[in-house]
Scaffold this motif. Structure first.
Motif, PDB file in Angstrom:
ATOM      1  N   ILE A  74     -24.845 -64.982  14.682  1.00  0.00           N
ATOM      2  CA  ILE A  74     -25.680 -65.779  15.825  1.00  0.00           C
ATOM      3  C   ILE A  74     -25.200 -67.233  15.714  1.00  0.00           C
ATOM      4  CG2 ILE A  74     -27.963 -66.385  16.467  1.00  0.00           C
ATOM      5  CD1 ILE A  74     -27.201 -63.546  16.754  1.00  0.00           C
ATOM      6  N   ASP A  75     -24.983 -67.788  14.553  1.00  0.00           N
ATOM      7  CA  ASP A  75     -24.515 -69.140  14.474  1.00  0.00           C
ATOM      8  C   ASP A  75     -23.339 -69.416  15.022  1.00  0.00           C
ATOM      9  OD1 ASP A  75     -26.736 -70.113  13.071  1.00  0.00           O
ATOM     10  OD2 ASP A  75     -26.043 -69.811  11.242  1.00  0.00           O
ATOM     11  N   ALA A  76     -22.383 -68.460  15.016  1.00  0.00           N
ATOM     12  CA  ALA A  76     -21.125 -68.615  15.561  1.00  0.00           C
ATOM     13  C   ALA A  76     -21.254 -68.566  17.010  1.00  0.00           C
ATOM     14  CB  ALA A  76     -20.080 -67.202  15.098  1.00  0.00           C
ATOM     15  N   TYR A  77     -22.133 -67.843  17.618  1.00  0.00           N
ATOM     16  CA  TYR A  77     -22.350 -68.016  18.883  1.00  0.00           C
ATOM     17  C   TYR A  77     -22.874 -69.378  19.640  1.00  0.00           C
ATOM     18  CZ  TYR A  77     -21.991 -62.840  18.617  1.00  0.00           C
ATOM     19  OH  TYR A  77     -21.501 -61.638  18.432  1.00  0.00           O
ATOM     20  N   ASN A  78     -23.631 -69.835  18.631  1.00  0.00           N
ATOM     21  CA  ASN A  78     -24.533 -71.134  18.937  1.00  0.00           C
ATOM     22  C   ASN A  78     -23.595 -72.179  19.069  1.00  0.00           C
ATOM     23  OD1 ASN A  78     -27.061 -69.906  19.454  1.00  0.00           O
ATOM     24  ND2 ASN A  78     -27.798 -70.663  17.369  1.00  0.00           N
ATOM     25  N   PHE A  79     -22.533 -72.270  18.054  1.00  0.00           N
ATOM     26  CA  PHE A  79     -21.862 -73.394  17.690  1.00  0.00           C
ATOM     27  C   PHE A  79     -20.310 -73.046  18.541  1.00  0.00           C
ATOM     28  CE2 PHE A  79     -24.897 -73.679  14.417  1.00  0.00           C
ATOM     29  CZ  PHE A  79     -25.382 -75.031  14.762  1.00  0.00           C
ATOM     30  N   ARG A  80     -20.086 -72.076  19.182  1.00  0.00           N
ATOM     31  CA  ARG A  80     -18.681 -71.967  19.769  1.00  0.00           C
ATOM     32  C   ARG A  80     -18.547 -73.090  20.719  1.00  0.00           C
ATOM     33  NH1 ARG A  80     -20.352 -66.122  22.090  1.00  0.00           N
ATOM     34  NH2 ARG A  80     -21.673 -66.998  23.834  1.00  0.00           N
ATOM     35  N   LYS A  81     -17.323 -73.457  21.185  1.00  0.00           N
ATOM     36  CA  LYS A  81     -17.142 -74.481  22.116  1.00  0.00           C
ATOM     37  C   LYS A  81     -17.303 -73.898  23.558  1.00  0.00           C
ATOM     38  CE  LYS A  81     -13.892 -76.993  19.646  1.00  0.00           C
ATOM     39  NZ  LYS A  81     -12.555 -77.705  19.274  1.00  0.00           N
ATOM     40  N   ASP A  82     -16.878 -72.580  23.714  1.00  0.00           N
ATOM     41  CA  ASP A  82     -16.959 -71.958  25.240  1.00  0.00           C
ATOM     42  C   ASP A  82     -18.207 -71.317  25.135  1.00  0.00           C
ATOM     43  OD1 ASP A  82     -16.385 -71.089  27.741  1.00  0.00           O
ATOM     44  OD2 ASP A  82     -15.130 -69.417  27.007  1.00  0.00           O
ATOM     45  N   LYS A  83     -19.419 -71.658  26.215  1.00  0.00           N
ATOM     46  CA  LYS A  83     -20.334 -71.120  26.545  1.00  0.00           C
ATOM     47  C   LYS A  83     -21.409 -70.863  25.366  1.00  0.00           C
ATOM     48  CE  LYS A  83     -18.823 -68.904  30.628  1.00  0.00           C
ATOM     49  NZ  LYS A  83     -18.567 -67.727  31.603  1.00  0.00           N
ATOM     50  N   PRO A  84     -21.528 -71.896  24.721  1.00  0.00           N
ATOM     51  CA  PRO A  84     -22.416 -71.658  23.577  1.00  0.00           C
ATOM     52  C   PRO A  84     -23.744 -71.198  23.769  1.00  0.00           C
ATOM     53  CG  PRO A  84     -22.346 -73.988  23.889  1.00  0.00           C
ATOM     54  CD  PRO A  84     -21.157 -73.415  24.803  1.00  0.00           C
ATOM     55  N   THR A  85     -24.432 -70.466  23.135  1.00  0.00           N
ATOM     56  CA  THR A  85     -25.789 -69.856  23.148  1.00  0.00           C
ATOM     57  C   THR A  85     -26.614 -70.895  22.571  1.00  0.00           C
ATOM     58  OG1 THR A  85     -25.750 -68.395  21.220  1.00  0.00           O
ATOM     59  CG2 THR A  85     -25.198 -67.312  23.251  1.00  0.00           C
ATOM     60  N   HIS A  86     -27.977 -70.938  22.623  1.00  0.00           N
ATOM     61  CA  HIS A  86     -29.002 -71.581  22.172  1.00  0.00           C
ATOM     62  C   HIS A  86     -30.264 -70.894  21.457  1.00  0.00           C
ATOM     63  CE1 HIS A  86     -26.930 -74.812  23.940  1.00  0.00           C
ATOM     64  NE2 HIS A  86     -26.714 -74.160  25.360  1.00  0.00           N
ATOM     65  N   TRP A  87     -30.008 -69.903  20.539  1.00  0.00           N
ATOM     66  CA  TRP A  87     -31.058 -69.103  20.109  1.00  0.00           C
ATOM     67  C   TRP A  87     -31.456 -69.926  18.608  1.00  0.00           C
ATOM     68  CZ3 TRP A  87     -31.782 -65.521  22.986  1.00  0.00           C
ATOM     69  CH2 TRP A  87     -30.877 -64.777  24.013  1.00  0.00           C
ATOM     70  N   SER A  88     -32.688 -69.758  18.466  1.00  0.00           N
ATOM     71  CA  SER A  88     -33.371 -70.326  17.406  1.00  0.00           C
ATOM     72  C   SER A  88     -33.867 -69.028  16.395  1.00  0.00           C
ATOM     73  CB  SER A  88     -34.532 -71.196  17.665  1.00  0.00           C
ATOM     74  OG  SER A  88     -35.145 -71.652  16.521  1.00  0.00           O
ATOM     75  N   GLU A  89     -33.171 -68.701  15.374  1.00  0.00           N
ATOM     76  CA  GLU A  89     -33.696 -67.476  14.525  1.00  0.00           C
ATOM     77  C   GLU A  89     -34.740 -67.956  13.357  1.00  0.00           C
ATOM     78  OE1 GLU A  89     -31.763 -64.287  15.301  1.00  0.00           O
ATOM     79  OE2 GLU A  89     -31.481 -65.783  17.188  1.00  0.00           O
ATOM     80  N   ILE A  90     -35.740 -67.425  13.784  1.00  0.00           N
ATOM     81  CA  ILE A  90     -36.957 -67.491  12.596  1.00  0.00           C
ATOM     82  C   ILE A  90     -37.032 -66.196  11.968  1.00  0.00           C
ATOM     83  CG2 ILE A  90     -39.509 -67.987  12.577  1.00  0.00           C
ATOM     84  CD1 ILE A  90     -39.455 -68.806  15.772  1.00  0.00           C
TER      85      ILE A  90
END
Length: 459
Positions: A74-90
């Motif tokens: 999930i962190d990799a998706y959030n911090f990628r350069k191309d179309k990053p996601t913005h998930w907050s995992e609790i």
């Protein structure tokens, strides 16, 4: 007797019409919960930003490497350069993770993709607690879990909840177009019933333990190699083959598993993984104690990862085979080959070295002629209205279906498309009447095939 029949009819109507009403209130957003994410498919549901989903995602899991690897993805998706996601995992971790999820009820949709030994039980209890469930395959790995899954569907219908599994292969464009052309009588004719030796439908998938996911080598948990926790090959990835058979060959048709399915035979056989291969996949130094009974000569692990079933669906003979090997040839990847035999043409999806391990759809007429070609080109225009740019070119035995790159979004993207479809069902309450009974039929097929292959079922 009349009361019993009446109850059965009522229950059938409930299962078929489970999505008659929307499951979400107007303007209500989806709040995801991820439960015990031991399989990378859990992360792929969140690979892309999806509409109407809260960015806060609640994760409940036992402490250990499984949840750690999930959060890293999930962190990799959030911090990628191309179309990053913005998930907050609790995240909550602890031995009481499931009870904690039920008690807190932080979301309205539970995503399950992990260890399959208790997944069906988690599905049932989540439904009982009022959650919608989006479950990775398999949702049941044996007869006992199949009965539990049936009960979960019954309860979901009563509570107006949606229980749905992630069938990504419907979104592979070659499978989609194989279905489209099979629905054109002028091109395909009728599906042949075939025989057990020469079935009307044949599908084979080959998966690999060592593979790349989201650009890096996939680390698998040690329990993945325990069929009591993961399930055997046909009961795991073979679920996709059963689903495609139902979806492509009998579109929109409701299956009654008790009368529409008859079995010919089924079998299972092992794959063998060396200790060095096991280490490369799991990053562990040796085989865990729970696998010791499957270790041969201290350095070879025997895994019953392969299976096949030969059965009849609405009288059509079907043969499905699921296999696992260590690593793909030429750095290719998982592959799937299939054929639907029609009275006017065979529709092949081939994914071999000749196709450079990418799936290609072929139309191969039984009696090629100028008249057939004229009809085919005319019917192609109907397909092009739905899928602009799709074309045909001559091949050795007929035509290859030429598919524009825009439709080839890849396996990982298909998880987002399944999730979008599921969200539509939640929002609009328009899940087709055949989905639930056909999911039940699907898991009946896979779990009964396992019993047959072990000799524990007469049919």
């Amino acid at each position: 007797m009349k009361n019993v029949i009446g109850k059965c009819v009522l229950l059938g109507a409930m299962l078929i019409n489970v999505a008659a009403n929307a499951q979400l209130k107007e303007n209500e957003k989806v709040k995801l919960i991820t439960l015990d994410p031991g399989h990378f498919h859990a992360a792929l549901v969140q690979k892309f930003t999806l509409p109407d989903i809260e960015p806060d995602v609640y994760v409940y899991a036992p402490k250990g490497p499984d949840v750690k690897m999930h959060l890293e993805k999930i962190d990799a998706y959030n911090f990628r350069k191309d179309k990053p996601t913005h998930w907050s995992e609790i995240v909550y971790t602890g031995p009481d993770f499931f009870e904690k999820m039920i008690a807190e009820k932080k979301g309205n949709v539970v995503v399950m993709a992990g260890n399959n030994r208790k997944k069906t039980e988690y599905i049932k209890k989540s439904i009982d607690a009022g959650f919608n469930v989006l479950g990775d395959k398999p949702m049941a790995i044996d007869n006992e879990h199949f009965e539990m899954l049936k009960s979960a569907f019954t309860d979901a219908a009563k509570k107006n909840l949606i229980l749905y599994d992630i069938m990504t292969e419907r979104y592979e464009i070659t499978n989609t177009l194989q279905r489209e052309f099979a629905m054109i009588p002028d091109v395909f004719g009728e599906l042949k019933k075939g025989t057990p030796k020469e079935p009307g439908v044949e599908m084979t998938s080959v998966h690999y333990f060592y593979k790349f996911v989201s650009g890096s080598v996939l680390s698998r948990p040690d329990w993945f190699f325990d069929v009591k926790q993961q399930g055997e090959g046909l009961q795991d990835v073979g679920v996709h083959l059963v689903d495609l058979t139902q979806w492509e060959c009998f579109p929109d048709k409701i299956i009654d598993y008790k009368k529409d399915i008859q079995f010919n035979n089924a079998r299972r056989w092992p794959s063998y993984i060396t200790l060095s291969q096991f280490k490369a996949i799991t990053k562990l130094d040796g085989f865990p104690a729970f696998l010791k009974d499957n270790v041969v000569k201290d350095t070879i692990l025997k895994v019953y990862a392969n299976g096949s079933v030969n059965y009849k669906l609405f009288g059509v003979n079907v043969k499905l085979t699921a296999k696992w090997a260590y690593a793909a040839p030429d750095n290719s990847g998982d592959s799937q080959n299939s054929v639907l035999h029609g009275t006017k043409a065979d529709l092949y999806v081939r994914q071999t070295a000749a196709e450079k391990y990418t799936p290609v759809l072929y139309i191969e007429p039984t009696n090629p002629s100028a008249d057939y070609e004229q009809v085919l080109m005319a019917r192609l225009k109907d397909v092009q209205k739905k899928y602009p740019g799709v074309d045909l070119k001559k091949s050795a035995n007929g035509w290859e279906v030429v598919i524009p790159e825009k439709y080839k979004d890849g396996h990982e993207a298909h998880f987002g498309r399944v999730t979008e479809k599921y969200l539509g069902y939640l929002r609009d309450g328009d899940m087709p009447a055949w989905e639930v009974p056909n999911m039940i039929a699907k898991y009946f097929t896979t779990t009964r095939a396992l019993a047959l292959s072990k000799g524990t079922s007469k049919n």
